[in-house]
Design a protein around this motif. Structure first.
Motif, PDB file in Angstrom:
ATOM      1  N   HIS A 226       0.898  -1.176   0.017  1.00 38.20           N
ATOM      2  CA  HIS A 226       0.097  -0.043  -0.065  1.00 38.20           C
ATOM      3  C   HIS A 226       0.926   1.141  -0.066  1.00 38.20           C
ATOM      4  N   THR A 227       1.999   1.116   0.270  1.00 43.62           N
ATOM      5  CA  THR A 227       2.995   2.395   0.335  1.00 43.62           C
ATOM      6  C   THR A 227       3.633   2.468  -1.395  1.00 43.62           C
ATOM      7  N   ARG A 228       3.165   1.768  -2.021  1.00 43.46           N
ATOM      8  CA  ARG A 228       3.645   1.810  -3.573  1.00 43.46           C
ATOM      9  C   ARG A 228       2.617   1.836  -4.552  1.00 43.46           C
ATOM     10  N   LYS A 230      -1.469   3.190  -5.506  1.00 41.37           N
ATOM     11  CA  LYS A 230      -2.620   4.116  -5.546  1.00 41.37           C
ATOM     12  C   LYS A 230      -3.887   3.856  -5.880  1.00 41.37           C
TER      13      LYS A 230
END
Lengths: 347, 271
Positions: A226-228, A230
């Motif tokens: 989820h950090t990478r 969108k």
């Protein structure tokens, strides 16, 4: 007097020895079996806590005849490496992904066929009918399974919105190392899959080697994807499960009484984890969205086209050695039944 | 007496008062006394903060005290959540006061957050550290929820920035936190034990071996993860044989010894 004292002391020593012997027995009764089991679940995780509790119950109810020793955190390697260690007797079992055991029994590949299920209701309907059969055939193939734990539906995760096949065609789409069926499905859809182990996906997304991956909400958060990404595309791409299984010969060496205890206790734990998984994914999905990942709705006509394309692949899948063809037919029949009953509004 | 004294000092030197408080607690060798005595200190800190709500140093000290108490001494999980939520709020306010852009960091995506951290300078390291520690303590207390899992990379990025600003900050404490974070997940799920090991080794080096909780975490997190029983038992025996008294570390060292005993007792069963 002195003799009496000596006797008394000897007597005390004998008593002490007896106590020690009893303690030793309690710790490891004659013929006690230790089952060594590997999992990638980290120690301290909910999964491990539940399985350790089950192992304690087994030890208690078999009066220590059967104990389970866990190797958590993937310290024994991936599914394939664990299977090799089972073959040489270093381990007796493991928690696998269903696909990870499909090399032993091809029925375990069925639920994970891309775009097979349209909803969790369909999954429930099919699983009610087929889970037991899968376990029975797996046992014929040399592994005693204690039920499945839902991994959930994977969704597409991407750095740009994916709403159509066209959106996907221009992208570098991840396919897990060793997942030949997904690879085939993607090729059939005209995509360019990039084969990588799951552990390289985060870096792949970061460096642009990958544009699109897929995972259940729980997996996406744990793997920190989820950090990478969108966007999350609201389409159940494929269904995944885990399975806890023991090598059948190791299991059969236990007395039938102990086998029954093991089956009952472990199945209870697995069933509980299976039920909890659905709520876990629902909550993880909410969190994923509130962390800023945007939902994308896929064009309905497109989905039908994707499904039709993949269905065209079924005859080829059916004849693969790692797919249980006859059970695949039954699964498709069940789905057809379910959908027909849904259309007539009777389920 | 203490209360009056500190209240009087607060206006002039709130941060010094808070530091003195922290030292009095951290140098204590009786965890039970701390457990029963600290709530009074927390009330005091709350009072100081209520009166000096714009003092980042006081807020930073408050964040750390509430984080410490909430994560180590809270009687119930619910209390831990409430106390660490306050730690998190104080930490966030401390950083917002020290570094204004941080007031708007809520909801930043990961890349933007990492970028924004680059603008925090060395002078604001106390506030950034308090921000990260308060947040981490709260995630730990709420680890049953997926939000905690989701937010971990953000906290980790904040700690990485503290490390970048001053590697030896608080004698290796930051390395210790990062070691724990890298060892939370097995490699198959994205964890990086080799990074964890590097951080733990460096943390122990920077603390000159005086911070025993680092060795306990190294054993519990890393040695258990990679199934290295020899390392596990060696570290824990070192802890049991070490002196607990060290400025600012005595309390943690006493707790570390208790935990080392527990971990050693289950070593044979685990490995």
């Amino acid at each position: 007097m002195r003799r009496a004292k000596a006797l008394l002391e000897r007597g005390r020593n004998v008593a002490l020895l007896a106590v020690l012997a009893v303690l030793a027995c309690a710790a490891a009764p004659v013929g006690a079996v230790e089952l060594k089991v590997a999992t990638i679940a980290p120690d301290g995780s909910h999964w491990m806590q539940r399985m350790r509790a089950a192992a304690d119950t087994v030890a208690e109810r078999t009066s220590g005849r059967v104990t389970i020793k866990f190797y958590p955190g993937g310290v024994m390697g991936n599914d394939a490496q664990v299977l090799r260690k089972i073959r040489v007797g270093q381990l007796q079992g493991g928690a696998f992904t269903a696909g990870g055991l499909a090399s032993r029994y091809g029925g375990l590949n069925l639920y994970g066929i891309p775009l097979l299920f349209r909803s969790l209701d369909e999954v429930d309907y099919v699983r009610r009918e087929l889970d037991e059969e899968l376990l029975a055939r797996l046992e014929d193939a040399g592994f005693v399974g204690f039920g499945f734990v839902e991994g959930g539906f994977a969704n597409l995760l991407s750095s740009e919105p994916i709403a159509t096949v066209e959106d996907l065609r221009r992208k570098k789409v991840w396919v897990p190392d060793g997942d030949e069926i997904s690879f085939l499905a993607m090729q059939t859809l005209g995509l360019s899959p990039v084969v990588l182990p799951v552990t390289d996906v985060l870096t792949g997304l970061q460096t642009g080697l990958l544009d699109v991956s897929f995972a259940s909400p729980v997996a996406a958060l744990v793997l920190q994807w989820h950090t990478r990404v969108k966007y999350i595309t609201e389409l159940p791409v494929s269904y995944s499960m885990g399975i806890f299984a023991l090598e059948a010969n190791a299991f059969r060496r236990l007395s039938s009484e102990d086998q029954a205890i093991l089956r009952e206790v472990i199945t209870d734990a697995v069933t509980e984890l299976d039920r909890a998984a659905r709520a876990d994914n629902a909550r993880a999905r909410e969190v994923l969205l509130s962390s800023g990942v945007q939902p994308v709705h896929v064009n309905a006509a497109d989905v039908e086209e994707w499904r039709a394309t993949i269905e065209g692949l079924y005859p080829q899948l059916r004849s693969r050695p790692d797919v249980d063809g006859p059970l695949f037919d039954r699964l498709l029949e069940l789905l057809a039944q379910y959908r027909a009953s849904g259309e007539s509004g009777s389920h | 007496m203490c209360l009056v004294l500190l209240a009087g000092c607060a206006r002039l030197a709130g941060s010094i008062a808070a530091d003195t408080l922290s030292a009095a607690i951290l140098d204590q060798d009786d965890p039970e006394l701390v457990a029963s005595g600290v709530p009074a200190y927390l009330l005091l800190v709350d009072g100081l903060i209520a009166r000096n709500g714009d003092d980042p140093a006081l807020l930073a000290a408050g964040a750390q005290l509430f984080a410490l108490y909430g994560s180590r001494f809270a009687e119930t999980p619910e209390r831990a959540v409430a106390l660490t939520a306050k730690a998190r709020r104080y930490g966030a306010r401390a950083l917002c006061l020290a570094h204004e852009p941080a007031c708007d960091w809520d909801g930043l995506d990961y890349d933007a957050f990492v970028q924004a951290l680059q603008d925090v300078g060395r002078k604001d390291i106390d506030a950034l550290f308090a921000y990260a520690v308060g947040w981490l303590a709260h995630l730990d207390a709420t680890s049953e929820d997926w939000t905690a899992v989701a937010e971990l990379p953000w906290v980790q990025a904040a700690l990485e920035r503290v490390l970048e600003l001053d590697e030896s900050y608080r004698e290796g404490t930051v390395h210790g936190y990062l070691g724990t974070l890298y060892a939370l997940r097995p490699p198959a799920l994205g964890g990086r034990p080799e990074e964890a090991q590097r951080h733990f080794e460096r943390a122990i080096e920077l603390s000159h071996g005086r911070d025993l909780s680092l060795k306990v975490e190294y054993a519990r997190r890393y040695a258990r993860l990679v199934f290295d029983q020899e390392l596990h038992d060696r570290l824990l025996n070192e802890v049991l044989n070490a002196a607990v008294e060290a400025p600012g570390l005595t309390l943690f060292n006493v707790l570390a010894k208790q935990e080392a005993r527990g971990l050693l007792a289950t070593s044979k069963e685990y490995f």
